[in-house]
Design a protein around this motif. Structure first.
Motif, PDB file in Angstrom:
ATOM      1  N   ILE A  12     -10.453  -9.283   6.315  1.00 28.25           N
ATOM      2  CA  ILE A  12     -10.843  -7.898   6.040  1.00 28.25           C
ATOM      3  C   ILE A  12     -10.492  -7.527   4.602  1.00 28.25           C
ATOM      4  N   GLU A  13      -9.286  -7.865   4.178  1.00 27.10           N
ATOM      5  CA  GLU A  13      -8.868  -7.538   2.820  1.00 27.10           C
ATOM      6  C   GLU A  13      -9.762  -8.204   1.785  1.00 27.10           C
ATOM      7  N   LYS A  14     -10.144  -9.440   2.060  1.00 27.34           N
ATOM      8  CA  LYS A  14     -11.008 -10.147   1.118  1.00 27.34           C
ATOM      9  C   LYS A  14     -12.397  -9.514   1.073  1.00 27.34           C
ATOM     10  N   ALA A  15     -12.894  -9.065   2.216  1.00 33.09           N
ATOM     11  CA  ALA A  15     -14.212  -8.424   2.241  1.00 33.09           C
ATOM     12  C   ALA A  15     -14.195  -7.109   1.473  1.00 33.09           C
ATOM     13  N   VAL A  16     -13.146  -6.312   1.679  1.00 34.00           N
ATOM     14  CA  VAL A  16     -13.050  -5.026   0.983  1.00 34.00           C
ATOM     15  C   VAL A  16     -12.923  -5.246  -0.533  1.00 34.00           C
ATOM     16  N   ALA A  17     -12.110  -6.212  -0.929  1.00 36.22           N
ATOM     17  CA  ALA A  17     -11.951  -6.490  -2.360  1.00 36.22           C
ATOM     18  C   ALA A  17     -13.259  -6.955  -2.977  1.00 36.22           C
ATOM     19  N   TYR A  18     -13.982  -7.822  -2.274  1.00 36.63           N
ATOM     20  CA  TYR A  18     -15.254  -8.329  -2.797  1.00 36.63           C
ATOM     21  C   TYR A  18     -16.277  -7.198  -2.903  1.00 36.63           C
ATOM     22  N   ALA A  19     -16.287  -6.324  -1.883  1.00 30.59           N
ATOM     23  CA  ALA A  19     -17.237  -5.211  -1.895  1.00 30.59           C
ATOM     24  C   ALA A  19     -16.966  -4.255  -3.060  1.00 30.59           C
ATOM     25  N   GLY A  20     -15.729  -4.211  -3.530  1.00 27.12           N
ATOM     26  CA  GLY A  20     -15.395  -3.349  -4.657  1.00 27.12           C
ATOM     27  C   GLY A  20     -15.646  -3.989  -6.009  1.00 27.12           C
ATOM     28  N   GLU A  21     -16.000  -5.279  -6.007  1.00 26.83           N
ATOM     29  CA  GLU A  21     -16.229  -5.993  -7.273  1.00 26.83           C
ATOM     30  C   GLU A  21     -17.682  -6.408  -7.469  1.00 26.83           C
ATOM     31  N   ARG A  22     -18.331  -6.824  -6.402  1.00 26.35           N
ATOM     32  CA  ARG A  22     -19.680  -7.372  -6.481  1.00 26.35           C
ATOM     33  C   ARG A  22     -20.700  -6.268  -6.767  1.00 26.35           C
ATOM     34  N   GLU A  23     -21.523  -6.472  -7.776  1.00 28.53           N
ATOM     35  CA  GLU A  23     -22.540  -5.484  -8.132  1.00 28.53           C
ATOM     36  C   GLU A  23     -23.929  -5.965  -7.741  1.00 28.53           C
ATOM     37  N   GLN A  77     -23.784   2.435   2.009  1.00 28.94           N
ATOM     38  CA  GLN A  77     -23.287   2.899   3.304  1.00 28.94           C
ATOM     39  C   GLN A  77     -23.193   1.760   4.324  1.00 28.94           C
ATOM     40  N   ALA A  78     -24.165   0.876   4.322  1.00 30.49           N
ATOM     41  CA  ALA A  78     -24.160  -0.208   5.301  1.00 30.49           C
ATOM     42  C   ALA A  78     -22.928  -1.103   5.133  1.00 30.49           C
ATOM     43  N   VAL A  79     -22.562  -1.390   3.886  1.00 29.37           N
ATOM     44  CA  VAL A  79     -21.387  -2.231   3.627  1.00 29.37           C
ATOM     45  C   VAL A  79     -20.109  -1.478   3.987  1.00 29.37           C
ATOM     46  N   LYS A  80     -20.066  -0.182   3.675  1.00 27.69           N
ATOM     47  CA  LYS A  80     -18.915   0.629   4.074  1.00 27.69           C
ATOM     48  C   LYS A  80     -18.717   0.564   5.586  1.00 27.69           C
ATOM     49  N   HIS A  81     -19.805   0.687   6.319  1.00 30.15           N
ATOM     50  CA  HIS A  81     -19.708   0.681   7.778  1.00 30.15           C
ATOM     51  C   HIS A  81     -19.217  -0.671   8.293  1.00 30.15           C
ATOM     52  N   MET A  82     -19.659  -1.745   7.675  1.00 28.65           N
ATOM     53  CA  MET A  82     -19.215  -3.079   8.103  1.00 28.65           C
ATOM     54  C   MET A  82     -17.701  -3.228   7.911  1.00 28.65           C
ATOM     55  N   CYS A  83     -17.204  -2.787   6.776  1.00 24.32           N
ATOM     56  CA  CYS A  83     -15.766  -2.888   6.507  1.00 24.32           C
ATOM     57  C   CYS A  83     -14.972  -1.970   7.422  1.00 24.32           C
ATOM     58  N   ALA A  84     -15.480  -0.762   7.628  1.00 27.93           N
ATOM     59  CA  ALA A  84     -14.779   0.186   8.483  1.00 27.93           C
ATOM     60  C   ALA A  84     -14.730  -0.293   9.928  1.00 27.93           C
ATOM     61  N   GLU A  85     -15.815  -0.892  10.406  1.00 28.59           N
ATOM     62  CA  GLU A  85     -15.828  -1.361  11.792  1.00 28.59           C
ATOM     63  C   GLU A  85     -14.878  -2.537  11.982  1.00 28.59           C
ATOM     64  N   MET A  86     -14.781  -3.411  10.986  1.00 26.01           N
ATOM     65  CA  MET A  86     -13.810  -4.496  11.085  1.00 26.01           C
ATOM     66  C   MET A  86     -12.401  -3.940  11.238  1.00 26.01           C
ATOM     67  N   ALA A  87     -12.053  -2.971  10.402  1.00 23.49           N
ATOM     68  CA  ALA A  87     -10.712  -2.391  10.452  1.00 23.49           C
ATOM     69  C   ALA A  87     -10.474  -1.648  11.762  1.00 23.49           C
ATOM     70  N   ALA A  88     -11.489  -0.928  12.241  1.00 24.51           N
ATOM     71  CA  ALA A  88     -11.342  -0.149  13.466  1.00 24.51           C
ATOM     72  C   ALA A  88     -11.136  -1.048  14.685  1.00 24.51           C
ATOM     73  N   ARG A  89     -11.761  -2.195  14.681  1.00 28.07           N
ATOM     74  CA  ARG A  89     -11.571  -3.126  15.803  1.00 28.07           C
ATOM     75  C   ARG A  89     -10.273  -3.911  15.683  1.00 28.07           C
ATOM     76  N   HIS A  90      -9.884  -4.186  14.451  1.00 27.48           N
ATOM     77  CA  HIS A  90      -8.709  -5.024  14.210  1.00 27.48           C
ATOM     78  C   HIS A  90      -7.393  -4.307  14.521  1.00 27.48           C
ATOM     79  N   GLU A  91      -7.242  -3.074  14.076  1.00 23.67           N
ATOM     80  CA  GLU A  91      -5.941  -2.405  14.145  1.00 23.67           C
ATOM     81  C   GLU A  91      -5.388  -2.261  15.564  1.00 23.67           C
ATOM     82  N   PRO A  92      -6.191  -1.916  16.598  1.00 17.84           N
ATOM     83  CA  PRO A  92      -5.615  -1.821  17.943  1.00 17.84           C
ATOM     84  C   PRO A  92      -5.058  -3.158  18.451  1.00 17.84           C
ATOM     85  N   CYS A  93      -5.547  -4.254  17.914  1.00 14.39           N
ATOM     86  CA  CYS A  93      -5.042  -5.563  18.338  1.00 14.39           C
ATOM     87  C   CYS A  93      -3.564  -5.728  17.997  1.00 14.39           C
TER      88      CYS A  93
END
Length: 363
Positions: free
Chosen positions: A237-248, A258-274
C-alpha cells in the motif's frame, strides 16, 4: 500505529524494523533470490544478535519468555521487508512443540539450543490440515514411514518436528537413516519448503496428547502467517501511494485522478481492520485458549483474501511497472500468495471455523 501494543511491543517492532532496514534492503532480497537461497546469513545473524531465536523460549531455558503477540509483531516486520529468514518454524513452532508436548528432559535438552541458535528446526505439520496426494506419515514404535509435504523452514534444518497421521508429534534428526529430503519450489523465493520421505526413520516421540499440541502449533502458524501478510500488504500500500504521488500522466500526477485515489483508499480501508483481528488472535492464543482456534481461522482467512486484493490493486496502481523485476513488487505479491495458502487457504479455514461454531458437521 501503536494502538493495542504495549510500549515494549512497540519497541520490539521498531527494533526489528530498523534491523531489517539495515540488513535486508530489496537489493539483498533480490540477490538471495537470484542465487536460489531462501536464507540470508546476514539477516539471520542480525536477528540472532537481537535475540529473536530465543523469543518464545522460557527464561529458565535461556530464552526471552515472550508471547505469540510478540512473535506476531516480529512476523509483521519480516513480511514488510520480505526477509529471507526462517522464523516461523525455527523460532516459533518448534519451541512451541517442545513447550506443549516435550518432557522435562526434552525441554532441558532442546530449548536452550534453540535459544542459542545451536540447533535449527523445521516443522512438518501440513498433514493435520489436509492430506494431499495420499501423503501421510505413520508411526509405530518410534519408527516413521511415509511422506510429509510442505515442511517449513526446510533449508538448513538439522532437525524436524513431524506430525504423524494421528496428530502426534515426533522429533526427527535429518541425519537419521531412512530420511530423504526433497526441496520444493513455491512461488515465494524468500521461503524454504520441502518434502520428507521417510522409510523406517527412527524418531523421538513427544507426549501423546491426542494431537492437541499439533493443533495449537497449527493455530499459532496461521496467526503468524496472517501477521506476515499484514506487513507485506502494508508495504505494498505504501509503495502504491508513493508511486501515485510521483508518476505523471497527461501532465498530472496519477494520484490526483479519482479512480487511483479510490484504489488506494480501498486498499487501506480493507487492510486496517485486519490489524486488530491479527493482534487479537495472537493475544487469544496465550490469554484465551478456548477462542484461539476460531480467531486464528478468522485472521488467516480474512488476511488471505484482503491482501490478495491489496497485492493485485497495488500492482495495478503501478501500471506496467508493477510487473517488472526492477520494481520488485512481485516479492511482496508472492509472499502474500504463500501466506494465503500455507496451513490452509481461506476456504479451508472458513470451513473449519464453521465446524468449530457448530454451523456445519465435522467431516
Amino acid at each position: 500505529m501503536d494502538f493495542g501494543l504495549s510500549p515494549e511491543q512497540a519497541m520490539l517492532r521498531d527494533t526489528v524494523g530498523r534491523c531489517l532496514a539495515e540488513t535486508c534492503p530489496l537489493d539483498h532480497v533480490r540477490s538471495c533470490s537470484e542465487t536460489g537461497s531462501a536464507i540470508s546469513d546476514q539477516v539471520m545473524a542480525a536477528l540472532h544478535d537481537i535475540g529473536l531465536t530465543a523469543l518464545l523460549v522460557p527464561e529458565v531455558h535461556g530464552g526471552l519468555g515472550m508471547t505469540l503477540l510478540d512473535a506476531a509483531v516480529v512476523a509483521e516486520q519480516l513480511g514488510r521487508a520480505v526477509a529471507p529468514a526462517p522464523f516461523l518454524a525455527r523460532s516459533v513452532l518448534a519451541p512451541l512443540a517442545l513447550m506443549l508436548a516435550g518432557s522435562a528432559t526434552q525441554q532441558a535438552e532442546w530449548l536452550p539450543r534453540i535459544a542459542s541458535g545451536a540447533v535449527r528446526f523445521g516443522v512438518a505439520i501440513a498433514g493435520i490440515v489436509e492430506e494431499r496426494d495420499g501423503a501421510r506419515v505413520r508411526a509405530e514404535g518410534g519408527i516413521l514411514t511415509g511422506t510429509a509435504l510442505f515442511a517449513l523452514d526446510f533449508a538448513g534444518a538439522d532437525h524436524f518436528i513431524v506430525a504423524d497421521d494421528s496428530g502426534r508429534l515426533h522429533l526427527l534428526a535429518t541425519a537419521a537413516t531412512g530420511v530423504e529430503r526433497i526441496a520444493l519450489q513455491t512461488i515465494d523465493a524468500t521461503r524454504s519448503v520441502g518434502e520428507l520421505r521417510l522409510t523406517g526413520a527412527m524418531a523421538e516421540p513427544l507426549a501423546d496428547d491426542g494431537g492437541l499440541a499439533a493443533r495449537r502449533m497449527r493455530d499459532a502458524g496461521r496467526v503468524l502467517l496472517a501477521a506476515d501478510s499484514l506487513g507485506a500488504g502494508e508495504a505494498m500500500i505504501e509503495k502504491a501511494v508513493a508511486y501515485a504521488g510521483e508518476r505523471e500522466q497527461f501532465g498530472r500526477v496519477i494520484g490526483s485522478f479519482q479512480a487511483v485515489k479510490h484504489m488506494c483508499a480501498e486498499m487501506a480501508a480493507r487492510h486496517e481492520p485486519c490489524r486488530a483481528l491479527v493482534w487479537y488472535a495472537a493475544h487469544a492464543f496465550d490469554a484465551i485458549p478456548d477462542e484461539a482456534a476460531l480467531v486464528a481461522c478468522h485472521a488467516k482467512s480474512l488476511t488471505g483474501d484482503v491482501h490478495r486484493f491489496v497485492a493485485r490493486t497495488s500492482t495495478e496502481v503501478h501500471g506496467g511497472m508493477g510487473f517488472t523485476d526492477l520494481l520488485g513488487l512481485h516479492f511482496w505479491f508472492k509472499r502474500i500468495g504463500f501466506d494465503r495458502q500455507v496451513l490452509g487457504g481461506p476456504e479451508r479455514v472458513r470451513s473449519e471455523a464453521a465446524q468449530l461454531q457448530g454451523f456445519t458437521a465435522t467431516i
